[in-house]
Design an enzyme around this catalytic site. Structure first.
Site, PDB file in Angstrom:
ATOM      1  N   TYR A  16       0.812  -1.223   0.000  1.00  0.00           N
ATOM      2  CA  TYR A  16       0.000   0.000   0.000  1.00  0.00           C
ATOM      3  C   TYR A  16       0.843   1.269   0.000  1.00  0.00           C
ATOM      4  CZ  TYR A  16      -3.686  -3.200   1.478  1.00  0.00           C
ATOM      5  OH  TYR A  16      -4.577  -4.227   1.550  1.00  0.00           O
ATOM      6  N   HIS A  21      -4.487   5.872  -1.599  1.00  0.00           N
ATOM      7  CA  HIS A  21      -5.112   5.833  -0.275  1.00  0.00           C
ATOM      8  C   HIS A  21      -4.104   6.146   0.830  1.00  0.00           C
ATOM      9  CE1 HIS A  21      -9.098   5.270   1.074  1.00  0.00           C
ATOM     10  NE2 HIS A  21      -9.025   4.041   1.519  1.00  0.00           N
ATOM     11  N   TYR A  68      -5.314  -0.168   9.774  1.00  0.00           N
ATOM     12  CA  TYR A  68      -5.945  -0.169   8.457  1.00  0.00           C
ATOM     13  C   TYR A  68      -6.990   0.934   8.428  1.00  0.00           C
ATOM     14  CZ  TYR A  68      -3.334  -4.263   7.128  1.00  0.00           C
ATOM     15  OH  TYR A  68      -2.306  -5.105   6.839  1.00  0.00           O
ATOM     16  N   ASN A  70     -10.094   1.562   7.578  1.00  0.00           N
ATOM     17  CA  ASN A  70     -11.474   1.557   8.059  1.00  0.00           C
ATOM     18  C   ASN A  70     -11.608   1.570   9.579  1.00  0.00           C
ATOM     19  OD1 ASN A  70     -11.952   1.433   5.357  1.00  0.00           O
ATOM     20  ND2 ASN A  70     -12.976  -0.543   5.377  1.00  0.00           N
ATOM     21  N   ASP A  95      -6.624  11.201   1.662  1.00  0.00           N
ATOM     22  CA  ASP A  95      -6.845  11.304   0.217  1.00  0.00           C
ATOM     23  C   ASP A  95      -8.304  11.615  -0.098  1.00  0.00           C
ATOM     24  OD1 ASP A  95      -8.044   8.214  -0.724  1.00  0.00           O
ATOM     25  OD2 ASP A  95      -7.158   8.471   1.259  1.00  0.00           O
ATOM     26  N   ASN A 116     -13.977   6.161   4.173  1.00  0.00           N
ATOM     27  CA  ASN A 116     -14.162   5.252   5.303  1.00  0.00           C
ATOM     28  C   ASN A 116     -13.233   5.545   6.481  1.00  0.00           C
ATOM     29  OD1 ASN A 116     -16.212   3.929   3.967  1.00  0.00           O
ATOM     30  ND2 ASN A 116     -14.894   2.308   3.186  1.00  0.00           N
TER      31      ASN A 116
END
Length: 192
Positions: A16, A21, A68, A70, A95, A116
């Protein structure tokens, strides 16, 4: 002297690292570079924590949640409580696919706008009155698969200008620390 917290939202894991993101994490990296403090962090509050740093008469901590995206709110709420930081003194950087690539938008409050990570922070802190700096990662045309888009890496042309965008984001965070909110918004939201 106040205590502030700047939180960059992102996902842990090398896969990632350079995705859209994770631009919140990348902005924290740029801010650490600007502060001359790219050294070791502490692992606290379900995240990576740096600080405190002094910017003029303010103390600021920098946080990258490791929960993470969320579940980011879990880490932010822990840090706010553990560091005794008021909600109005927390800046969340993340973002926004609805903003053109490289555009910055600083606001004092608002909804999650479908993000989220920000939704998690709002839920955990129980208020919409959370300052946020959104960094545009959109390409203009609607993307059919939003998840694939936000988890996609920047293309070559974007990578060329990304350092300058992240530097502007770091300057916007400093403006949030040193100026009143109205002036910080005016500074950050201009093209710099």
């Amino acid at each position: 002297m106040g205590v502030r917290l700047c939180v960059g939202l992102g996902n842990p894991g090398i896969e990632y690292a350079m995705t859209r993101h994770n631009v919140g994490w990348l902005a924290i990296d740029a801010l650490l570079k600007r502060l001359g403090a790219e050294g070791a962090c502490e692992y606290r509050f379900s995240g990576m924590l740096w600080g405190p740093f002094n910017i003029e008469s303010e103390k600021i901590y920098l946080l990258k949640p490791l929960t993470y995206m969320n579940l980011s709110g879990h880490s932010v709420a822990q840090a706010a409580k553990g560091l005794s930081v008021k909600t109005s003194d927390i800046l969340v950087v993340y973002d926004d696919v609805n903003l053109p690539f490289g555009k910055l938008r600083l606001r004092a409050k608002g909804s999650a706008g479908g993000h989220n990570g920000m939704a998690s922070v709002i839920a955990a802190l129980g208020t919409l009155e959370i300052p946020r700096l959104r960094i545009g990662t959109g390409k203009g045309e609607p993307t059919e698969d939003l998840i694939s888009f936000v988890l996609s890496p920047f293309d070559d042309d974007e990578m060329k200008v990304l350092p300058e965008i992240l530097d502007r984001a770091a300057k916007a965070v400093v403006a949030w620390v040193t100026l009143d909110m109205e002036r910080a918004i005016s500074y950050a939201n201009s093209s710099l």
